[in-house]
Structure formats: C-alpha cells, structure tokens
Design an enzyme around this catalytic site. Structure first.
Site, PDB file in Angstrom:
ATOM      1  N   LYS A  14       0.829  -1.215   0.000  1.00  0.00           N
ATOM      2  CA  LYS A  14       0.000   0.000   0.000  1.00  0.00           C
ATOM      3  C   LYS A  14       0.865   1.268   0.000  1.00  0.00           C
ATOM      4  O   LYS A  14       0.565   2.210  -0.709  1.00  0.00           O
ATOM      5  CB  LYS A  14      -0.925   0.025   1.229  1.00  0.00           C
ATOM      6  N   ARG A  89      -9.600   0.913   8.244  1.00  0.00           N
ATOM      7  CA  ARG A  89      -9.111  -0.440   8.483  1.00  0.00           C
ATOM      8  C   ARG A  89     -10.161  -1.302   9.174  1.00  0.00           C
ATOM      9  O   ARG A  89      -9.917  -2.470   9.438  1.00  0.00           O
ATOM     10  CB  ARG A  89      -7.890  -0.344   9.375  1.00  0.00           C
ATOM     11  N   ARG A 128      11.363  -6.446   4.714  1.00  0.00           N
ATOM     12  CA  ARG A 128      11.143  -5.009   4.490  1.00  0.00           C
ATOM     13  C   ARG A 128      12.110  -4.154   5.331  1.00  0.00           C
ATOM     14  O   ARG A 128      12.324  -4.438   6.508  1.00  0.00           O
ATOM     15  CB  ARG A 128       9.702  -4.651   4.859  1.00  0.00           C
ATOM     16  N   ARG A 161      11.115  -2.108  10.721  1.00  0.00           N
ATOM     17  CA  ARG A 161      10.069  -1.555  11.582  1.00  0.00           C
ATOM     18  C   ARG A 161       9.869  -2.441  12.805  1.00  0.00           C
ATOM     19  O   ARG A 161       9.955  -3.654  12.715  1.00  0.00           O
ATOM     20  CB  ARG A 161       8.741  -1.479  10.803  1.00  0.00           C
ATOM     21  N   ARG A 172      -0.467  -9.278  13.042  1.00  0.00           N
ATOM     22  CA  ARG A 172      -1.004  -8.245  12.138  1.00  0.00           C
ATOM     23  C   ARG A 172      -1.799  -8.891  10.995  1.00  0.00           C
ATOM     24  O   ARG A 172      -2.831  -8.360  10.576  1.00  0.00           O
ATOM     25  CB  ARG A 172       0.131  -7.381  11.583  1.00  0.00           C
TER      26      ARG A 172
HETATM   27  P1  AMP Z   1       0.701   0.465   8.686  1.00  0.00           P
HETATM   28  O1  AMP Z   1       1.901   1.341   8.586  1.00  0.00           O
HETATM   29  O2  AMP Z   1      -0.431   0.930   7.833  1.00  0.00           O
HETATM   30  O3  AMP Z   1       1.028  -1.001   8.485  1.00  0.00           O
HETATM   31  O4  AMP Z   1       0.175   0.594  10.205  1.00  0.00           O
HETATM   32  C1  AMP Z   1       0.981   0.213  11.297  1.00  0.00           C
HETATM   33  C2  AMP Z   1       0.112   0.083  12.538  1.00  0.00           C
HETATM   34  O5  AMP Z   1      -0.507   1.331  12.831  1.00  0.00           O
HETATM   35  C3  AMP Z   1      -1.027  -0.914  12.423  1.00  0.00           C
HETATM   36  O6  AMP Z   1      -0.622  -2.249  12.673  1.00  0.00           O
HETATM   37  C4  AMP Z   1      -1.974  -0.376  13.503  1.00  0.00           C
HETATM   38  O7  AMP Z   1      -1.515  -0.708  14.796  1.00  0.00           O
HETATM   39  C5  AMP Z   1      -1.815   1.140  13.359  1.00  0.00           C
HETATM   40  N1  AMP Z   1      -2.800   1.692  12.390  1.00  0.00           N
HETATM   41  C6  AMP Z   1      -2.519   2.301  11.204  1.00  0.00           C
HETATM   42  N2  AMP Z   1      -3.651   2.682  10.587  1.00  0.00           N
HETATM   43  C7  AMP Z   1      -4.672   2.309  11.390  1.00  0.00           C
HETATM   44  C8  AMP Z   1      -6.084   2.403  11.293  1.00  0.00           C
HETATM   45  N3  AMP Z   1      -6.696   2.963  10.234  1.00  0.00           N
HETATM   46  N4  AMP Z   1      -6.822   1.883  12.315  1.00  0.00           N
HETATM   47  C9  AMP Z   1      -6.243   1.336  13.393  1.00  0.00           C
HETATM   48  N5  AMP Z   1      -4.922   1.190  13.538  1.00  0.00           N
HETATM   49  C10 AMP Z   1      -4.117   1.682  12.558  1.00  0.00           C
END
Ligand code: AMP
Length: 222
Positions: A14, A89, A128, A161, A172
């Site tokens: 994404k 999400r 990654r 990360r 996740r």
């Molecule tokens: P990402 O970078 O999009 O993989 O997000 C990393 C982490 O941030 C996720 O595993 C969640 O803990 C939190 N997070 C990001 N976006 C959301 C969202 N829209 N709703 C809830 N948690 C989020």
C-alpha cells in the site's frame, strides 16, 4: 475532497502504491501508520496511546484514528485529492469516513484492493527495510538498496520496523483477516471496489494502477 482508498493486508504494498499514485496523479498521500509512528517519535499523548496497540500488532481504537484523520483533513483546501494508505481499516472506520464525507461534500473515487497471497506477504514483511528519514521502502531480496543498510533516496540508515518481527507479523495478518477484510464486502456492495493483482514487482503493480486510474504511468528506466 476526493479520495482513493488503498486496501490490502500488511505487506501488500500500500505504501509503495500510494507513493506512486501521489507522484503521478497529484494526490496527497495520507498514511495513518506513518502518522502514528511520527506521534510515537514525538512522544505526544496520542503517540503513547497508539504505541500500546501498535507494538503488539493490534489496531489503534477507531475513535482515535478518526479524530486524527479529521484533524489532518482540516489542514487542506476543500478540493484536495487524497490517497489513503491504511485507512479505513475497520467497517466502523469506513462508516465514520462516509459520515464525514457526507458533511464535507466529499466522495470516494475508488477503493483499490491490492491482492497478494499470504505466503508472499510473510516474505515481504520479514525482508522489508524502511528509511525513517524520508519514508522510502526497500526489501533485502526484492528491492535492495544500492548500498546495504543505506537509503538510495536520502542516505539515511535503513531500519526494520518494530512491528516487522515474526510474532507481530503473524498477529497483524490475523488482525487484517478479522477486522479489515470485511471492508472488501462493504465497498463491493457500494460498487467502489477494484481488485489488482499485487503479487508481482512494483513496476507491474504501478502499470496496472496507472491503467485502472488513468494515471500517466511510470517512465521506462533509462
Ligand atoms: P501500517 O503502517 O499501515 O502497516 O500501520 C501500522 C500500525 O498502525 C497498524 O498495525 C496499527 O496498529 C496502526 N494503524 C494504522 N492505521 C490504522 C487504522 N486505520 N486503524 C487502526 N490502527 C491503525
């Protein structure tokens, strides 16, 4: 405001796809994950709360995510076009977004589902590496930087990360299946969903995105 939503499991690409769309199509890229990581780095109250959930691979509560998004959207002129990466999400987040767009006369242009088989996701996430300075994304096998551990774009030191470690990755992916996958049906019934096979290299995904979204596309490498 007009919004493109990128939907897909962790590791589906994404962030890379959103960067491409932002660059080619004049969209403002909004990544809720990046916003939370920045809040954690700045040790704000929201960052501390988000860290409690993110560290274990869980989602941040819906009301907190939506408050952050509302605040962020209020910075820009009303006609801004956004690409959302990682938001919504959950189905409740999607419903809150719909309500917000109703009030602001905004609309969703399309929801792109980046489809990737789960075996490929696990390999992508463990390899990654990201640049905390500029946000560039690399992969030890699929997209290595020219010099190991160093960002090609800005020379920053690449890191893994915190949530890209094996047990958190499994969690996740489970959370995605339980809480996020329901959005596929939510947007399918609204005739907004488009599926893209995102299991190949970024150049192939970008070509498909450009075709689906009528973007100028990626310049061929010299
Ligand atoms: P990402 O970078 O999009 O993989 O997000 C990393 C982490 O941030 C996720 O595993 C969640 O803990 C939190 N997070 C990001 N976006 C959301 C969202 N829209 N709703 C809830 N948690 C989020």
């Amino acid at each position: 405001m007009e919004i493109l939503i990128l939907l897909g499991a962790p590791g589906s690409g994404k962030g890379t796809a959103a960067g491409f769309i932002a660059g080619q199509g004049g969209f403002t890229h909004i990544s809720t994950g990046d916003m939370f990581r920045e809040a954690i780095r700045r040790r704000t109250a929201a960052g501390r709360e988000a860290d409690r959930h993110m560290g274990g691979g869980d989602l941040v509560p819906d009301d907190m995510v939506m408050a952050m998004i509302r605040e962020r959207l209020s910075w820009d002129p009303p006609r801004t076009r956004y690409v959302f990466d990682g938001f919504p999400r959950t189905v409740p987040q999607a419903a809150l977004l719909d309500r917000h767009l109703g009030k602001e006369s905004g609309r969703i242009l399309a929801v792109i589902l980046l489809d990737v088989p789960s075996e490929v996701l696990a390999v992508r996430l463990t390899g990654r590496r990201v640049c905390p300075a500029c946000g560039a994304i690399f992969h030890t096998a699929n997209r290595p930087p020219r010099q190991e551990g160093v960002c090609d774009a800005c020379g920053g030191s690449l890191i893994r990360r915190d949530d890209d470690h094996e047990t958190t990755i499994r969690r996740r992916l489970d959370v995605y299946r339980q809480r996020t996958e329901g959005l596929v049906e939510y947007y399918e019934t609204r005739h907004l969903l488009r599926r893209i096979d995102a299991s190949g290299p970024p150049a192939d995904v970008h070509r498909d995105l450009a075709r689906h979204l009528d973007l100028p596309g990626e310049a061929a490498p010299c």
